[in-house]
Design an enzyme around this catalytic site. Structure first.
Site, PDB file in Angstrom:
ATOM      1  N   CYS A 130     -48.809  10.852  48.500  1.00 56.26           N
ATOM      2  CA  CYS A 130     -49.423  12.113  48.053  1.00 56.26           C
ATOM      3  C   CYS A 130     -48.479  13.305  48.194  1.00 56.26           C
ATOM      4  O   CYS A 130     -48.356  14.125  47.274  1.00 56.26           O
ATOM      5  CB  CYS A 130     -50.727  12.364  48.811  1.00 56.26           C
ATOM      6  SG  CYS A 130     -50.576  12.276  50.605  1.00 56.26           S
ATOM      7  N   HIS A 243     -52.949  19.453  50.703  1.00 52.65           N
ATOM      8  CA  HIS A 243     -51.694  19.574  51.444  1.00 52.65           C
ATOM      9  C   HIS A 243     -50.916  20.797  50.961  1.00 52.65           C
ATOM     10  O   HIS A 243     -50.981  21.176  49.786  1.00 52.65           O
ATOM     11  CB  HIS A 243     -50.811  18.341  51.225  1.00 52.65           C
ATOM     12  CG  HIS A 243     -51.322  17.082  51.840  1.00 52.65           C
ATOM     13  ND1 HIS A 243     -52.401  17.029  52.696  1.00 52.65           N
ATOM     14  CD2 HIS A 243     -50.864  15.799  51.726  1.00 52.65           C
ATOM     15  CE1 HIS A 243     -52.588  15.770  53.086  1.00 52.65           C
ATOM     16  NE2 HIS A 243     -51.687  15.006  52.498  1.00 52.65           N
TER      17      HIS A 243
END
Length: 338
Positions: A130, A243
């Protein structure tokens, strides 16, 4: 369901599998039939898709005989076990785990960066880490314009990167802190509430973590830049979702901040949010549940000649996992590569 691909989702009851169902519905991939698979213990569970209620089946080779394409949202061990069965049955596997990412004959694909790589798949296409996906969407346009020599990245990774258990542990630690109780560590190495933990995955060579090295190895493969120098520091933060990354770039050719901003403003999958004087910059709270990679705080690196610093934020469950997998499925179905 409309004419189209026979699609299976393996791990349909998990956080990423559930997000895949949402993204498939939003993006209207042409699906002839959809089969939801999971651990045999979850067979019979109901999941929702496009107004229908689908019954989850146990993942087995019979399902892969039926499917054209299967998206895997399971752990590495399960992927290694099941994906060879899919390939044996001529079902193209799009794998979200780490199992096959660095195999030479497996394309590692981010559609905004290297969509052409899907053409040489031999039955497996890997979905990157990711944090890697988020970074390469933001830095590849700069690489194409000015050539990257060096990348230094620090990640600020949400607890949902550790799945539902990570979310639950943050809740438990917040409650423990507020009530004067001792937090129980089941997922993270230390209390995560009101804390930062510079430790994601296991430590490997030279005291880098595997999470950090994934960003090195995978970025080099995706961007076809094996000599690109990259160093990463991965940090878990008490944020629920999305994130963030601080990325320092050194380029071969000089590139002004204005030029970099213009290049990124035209880049696929990127949204510029760069008006610091008015407190506008990417933040996890506002990039959650979105597919774009938000880029801001674009500025000159005053410590070197050809240097830029950017700040990015993106939803790691969507673009960092589910959405990227669905985009790969769209690529191979549009090009009839299954």
């Amino acid at each position: 369901m409309a004419e189209g691909v026979k699609l299976a989702i393996v791990g349909a009851t998990g956080a990423v599998g559930q997000e895949m169902l949402k993204v498939l519905e939003e993006r209207r991939l042409k699906i002839k039939e959809l089969l939801c698979l999971a651990d045999p213990r979850e067979a019979g569970t109901k999941v929702k898709f496009a107004g229908d209620e689908l019954t989850v089946r146990a993942a087995d080779d019979k399902a892969f005989k039926w499917a054209d394409v299967a998206m895997f949202a399971v752990g590495t061990d399960v992927s290694r076990q099941l994906i060879p069965q899919a390939v044996k049955n001529n079902c193209v596997a799009i794998d979200n785990s780490y199992a096959f990412r660095l195999e030479k004959d497996v394309p590692l694909v981010v559609p905004e960066v290297n969509p052409e790589d899907v053409k040489w798949h031999q039955g497996i296409i890997a979905n990157p880490n990711c944090s890697t996906i988020i970074m390469v969407v933001a830095i590849n346009p700069i690489h194409q314009a000015a050539g990257l020599k060096r990348v230094i990245v620090s990640t600020y990774q949400a607890v949902s990167g550790a799945g539902k258990a990570g979310l639950d542990e943050l809740d438990q630690h917040i409650n423990a802190h507020m009530n004067g109780l001792e937090p129980k560590m089941n997922v993270f190495q230390h209390p995560i509430a009101f804390n930062l933990i510079p430790h994601i995955d296991v430590f490997v060579d030279e005291n880098y973590t595997r999470e950090e090295m994934k960003m090195v190895w995978e970025t080099q493969k995706i961007m076809h830049a094996p000599q690109l120098r990259i160093a990463a520091t991965a940090v878990r933060v008490p944020v629920y979702r999305s994130h963030s990354e601080a990325i320092n770039l050194e380029t071969e050719k000089p590139l002004s901040v204005a030029e970099a901003r213009e290049i990124l403003s035209r880049a696929p999958g990127v949204v510029i949010q760069d008006d610091p004087q008015n407190n506008s910059y990417p933040m996890p709270l506002y990039s959650s549940h979105r597919d774009e990679v938000f880029v801001g705080r674009i500025r000159r690196d005053i410590s070197t000649g050809n240097g830029l610093i950017i700040w990015v934020a993106a939803d790691q469950i969507r673009k960092g996992a589910a959405t990227n997998a669905v985009q790969i499925a769209q690529l191979i179905t549009e090009k009839n590569l299954y």
